[in-house]
Design an enzyme around this catalytic site. Structure first.
Site, PDB file in Angstrom:
ATOM      1  N   GLU A   4       0.867  -1.174   0.000  1.00  0.00           N
ATOM      2  CA  GLU A   4       0.000   0.000   0.000  1.00  0.00           C
ATOM      3  C   GLU A   4       0.902   1.221   0.000  1.00  0.00           C
ATOM      4  O   GLU A   4       1.660   1.430   0.945  1.00  0.00           O
ATOM      5  CB  GLU A   4      -0.853  -0.068   1.274  1.00  0.00           C
ATOM      6  CG  GLU A   4      -1.978   0.899   1.358  1.00  0.00           C
ATOM      7  CD  GLU A   4      -2.714   0.718   2.707  1.00  0.00           C
ATOM      8  OE1 GLU A   4      -2.957  -0.438   3.127  1.00  0.00           O
ATOM      9  OE2 GLU A   4      -3.008   1.737   3.330  1.00  0.00           O
ATOM     10  N   ASP A   9      -4.732   9.880   9.966  1.00  0.00           N
ATOM     11  CA  ASP A   9      -3.433   9.317  10.317  1.00  0.00           C
ATOM     12  C   ASP A   9      -2.840   9.935  11.565  1.00  0.00           C
ATOM     13  O   ASP A   9      -3.001  11.126  11.826  1.00  0.00           O
ATOM     14  CB  ASP A   9      -2.458   9.509   9.150  1.00  0.00           C
ATOM     15  CG  ASP A   9      -2.771   8.555   8.013  1.00  0.00           C
ATOM     16  OD1 ASP A   9      -2.689   7.337   8.244  1.00  0.00           O
ATOM     17  OD2 ASP A   9      -3.116   9.027   6.917  1.00  0.00           O
TER      18      ASP A   9
END
Ligand SMILES: Cc1ncc(COP(=O)(O)O)c(C=O)c1O
Lengths: 265, 399
Positions: free
Chosen positions: A50, A61
């Site tokens: 990824e 995040d």
């Protein structure tokens, strides 16, 4: 429904246990490291890769990935750059990349690139799927799915412990590839270990007998957490722990192999 | 229970959360249940008689509403038009922000939330949030850009005194945008017991609509007050500064469908629109997605959000609320870019002329008056969104 001809679907058709998907940020730690890390991960035997498309405001995040995004942007990383870097990776004479590639990022840079142009480029360079956490599922279905389908690009969706069964069924029906199970209510890198609450959630999802395979992400950082995730799904996704490793131990093939061995023993 | 409604006008939010092309809910799945819970409940909660009674009562007895509509005679003479100031600076805590926090804390209570998280730029929203949390006995966490913590120190001290925990946002430009990112992350990590009180008409649907409804009290009052003073409900112009756009949304709200009322929005041009140090979103921005909605935002060609700059922390934001993006796009709103210097001058001017020290944010709205080519017969309502006490150290540097 027949599945799209795609490396991700092929992978899950062949293998259904202990799959390891590793995330890294494109252009990190150095701009030219993308291909090095990608190849290193393939050689270390990971099942999917990824690649993060860095963004200025990655709200889903945690600190580690945020910082890597900032470094990559300072290095001059962009979606355009990333496509240039990936161009030819599938046909490289010496080291062709065969591992399925996902791009992970936020919707705004993709919108500015142009959704159709983006999908077309993905197909051209050999990207198999994307994860865009802030693209709403309903909007994707209404406005973008037809375009993604046209270019054979899978869109992977997240579910969390708070996602209702009804919504999970809907996501399972409409998407393919795999379902990304966020292990707990959290941003990336903020939890470690697997709690009883998580176990209960894993079991609930397991018992739903979904059509799609599942990978568990967020908080996977060693063999123990990888094994626990694999016992409850088809495998796991590692992100922040790998970014930290790259920072501390570098991007050499050895370093990457060591990291992978430390996750999937 | 009513959960959706048909838009009655093109300036009302659609039931999918859009104003024209702008709005929506571009949020990660981790936020979906929280936002969905709010979306399904906010209209019904706001419509409850018990909510309305408590909201109105607090606005009256706690906030001090209605705020006066003051005829600024000397300013009117100077500008050459009739200028009324809608005195949001006289609200408890010194700005319009508390209209929204009162409304949202009552919603949060009815959703059974135990903890409040918020972002703040100038600190006005942080103070307004800390205030209502103290009032209701809820835990309060405020994220504030590390740079803003420096330049808005009095407000940081106020928040702490009110019992809030102020956490510095150290990512990016360390200002409002980054504080918003951190508050969203906090909400993702604490989905069940926490309510996020967004401080402006930004964020995923239903926030822009909910915040606009709470701020709409500004124009509800100003229409009535103008009728009493001038024998007409509608001014020729309503002027407000736009950071995210909550005071402007409130000041415009009840005039949105009155085409004779021109809606003027003042954006922060910082050192100048083309200087590279600016927060003039409509002048510099393009459509994009920020903080959960599709809006107009300042960004690079690659879609990275640009670091904005303004002397006023409350306008130092690279986007605007989706309602304002729609007002701009449709031509219903007129947007002016006001530099730091213009704003400072307007702030000093109002202080000497009317004895009112405005917030630096508000000073941008006042400065717009000089660019509007007004005539003697024009009646103008300026939203005086806040008072300037928090900005004294910045003002005095430029004395
Ligand atoms: C006095 C004042 N006016 C205006 C603003 C800008 O916010 P908004 O555009 O949401 O009204 C702020 C923000 O802190 C403020 O403190």
């Amino acid at each position: 429904m027949t599945l799209t001809q795609n490396r991700i679907n092929d992978l899950f058709a062949q293998k259904s246990e202990r799959l390891l998907n590793v995330y890294f940020t494109a252009g990190f730690p150095q701009l030219a490291d993308t291909r090095t890390v990608l190849l290193g991960l393939q050689q270390a035997g990971v099942d999917l890769v990824e690649i993060g498309m860095p963004y200025s405001d990655p709200v889903a995040d945690g600190e580690t990935i945020q910082q890597s995004n900032g470094v990559a942007l300072d290095n001059g990383m962009s979606i355009r750059q990333l496509f240039n870097q990936l161009d030819g990776c599938r046909t490289d004479a010496e080291n062709p990349i065969t591992v399925p590639i996902l791009l992970m990022g936020y919707i705004n840079p993709v919108l500015q690139f142009g959704v159709e142009a983006f999908c077309q480029k993905c197909q051209e360079v050999g990207v198999d799927g994307v994860i865009l956490p802030d693209l709403p599922f309903d909007l994707y279905v209404d406005e973008y799915k037809a375009i993604f389908d046209r270019y054979g690009l899978l869109n992977i969706f997240l579910i969390t412990p708070q996602t209702s069964d009804e919504r999970i069924r809907f996501i399972d029906e409409v998407s393919e590839g795999f379902i990304y199970m966020v292990s707990s209510a959290s941003i990336t890198g903020s939890v470690s270990g697997i709690s009883d609450v998580m176990k209960a959630y894993f079991e609930r999802i397991q018992s739903m007998n979904l059509r799609n395979p599942r990978l568990i992400g967020f908080g996977i950082n060693n063999t123990e957490t990888f094994d626990a995730a694999s016992a409850n799904a088809n495998g796991a996704i590692v992100g922040s722990a790998f970014i930290r490793h790259l920072q501390e131990q570098g991007t050499s093939a050895d370093s990457i192999q060591r990291f992978v061995n430390g996750i999937r023993a | 229970m009513q959960t959706t409604f048909e838009p009655q006008t093109s300036f009302e939010v659609s039931n999918k959360g859009f104003y024209g092309h702008f709005g929506g809910a571009f949020i990660p799945e981790m936020l979906y249940p929280n936002v969905e819970e709010l979306r399904q409940n906010y209209l019904a909660i706001i419509a409850e008689p018990s909510f309305q009674a408590e909201f109105q009562n607090l606005l009256t007895d706690y906030v001090g509403r209605p705020t006066p509509l003051f005829l600024a005679k000397r300013l009117s003479e100077q500008v050459g038009a009739t200028i009324y100031l809608k005195r949001e600076d006289l609200c408890h805590t010194g700005a319009h922000k508390i209209n929204n926090t009162i409304g949202q804390i009552l919603v949060a209570q009815r959703l059974g939330k135990k903890r409040i998280v918020a972002e703040t730029g100038a600190g006005q929203h942080g103070v307004a949030t800390a205030t209502v949390c103290a009032l209701m006995g809820l835990e309060c966490i405020i994220y504030m850009g590390a740079i803003d913590i420096e330049r808005q120190k009095p407000n940081v001290d106020r928040m702490r005194m009110l019992g809030a925990e102020v956490r510095p946002a150290r990512s990016g430009s360390q200002t409002l945008k980054d504080a918003t990112n951190e508050a969203m992350r906090h909400w993702i990590n604490n989905p069940v017991d926490t309510h996020y009180i967004i401080g402006s008409v930004v964020g995923p649907h239903p926030y822009p609509d909910m915040v606009a409804r709470f701020q709409a009290v500004i124009s509800l009052e100003s229409r009535k007050q103008l009728l009493e003073k001038e024998g007409r409900e509608n001014p020729d112009y309503v002027v407000a500064c736009v950071g995210g756009g909550s005071n402007a949304a409130g000041a415009f709200y009840h005039y949105l469908n009155e085409p004779t009322v021109r809606l003027i929005a003042a954006e922060a041009a910082g050192h100048g629109v083309e200087s590279g140090h600016s927060a003039a979103t409509t002048a510099l921005g393009k459509p994009g997605v920020l903080h959960g909605s599709r809006t107009i935002l300042m960004q690079t060609e690659d879609g990275q959000v640009t670091e904005p700059y303004s002397i006023s922390a409350g306008l130092d934001y690279p986007g605007i609320g989706p309602l304002h993006a729609h007002l701009f796009d449709s031509g219903r709103g007129e947007f002016y870019s006001i530099t730091d210097d213009d704003a400072l001058k307007a702030g000093f001017n109002l202080s000497k002329l009317e004895g009112i020290i405005p917030a630096l944010e508000t000073a941008h709205a006042l400065a717009a008056l000089n660019y509007m080519s007004l005539t003697k017969s024009d009646i103008v309502v300026v939203c005086l969104s806040g008072r300037g006490d928090k900005d004294l150290s910045t003002y005095t540097k430029h004395l």
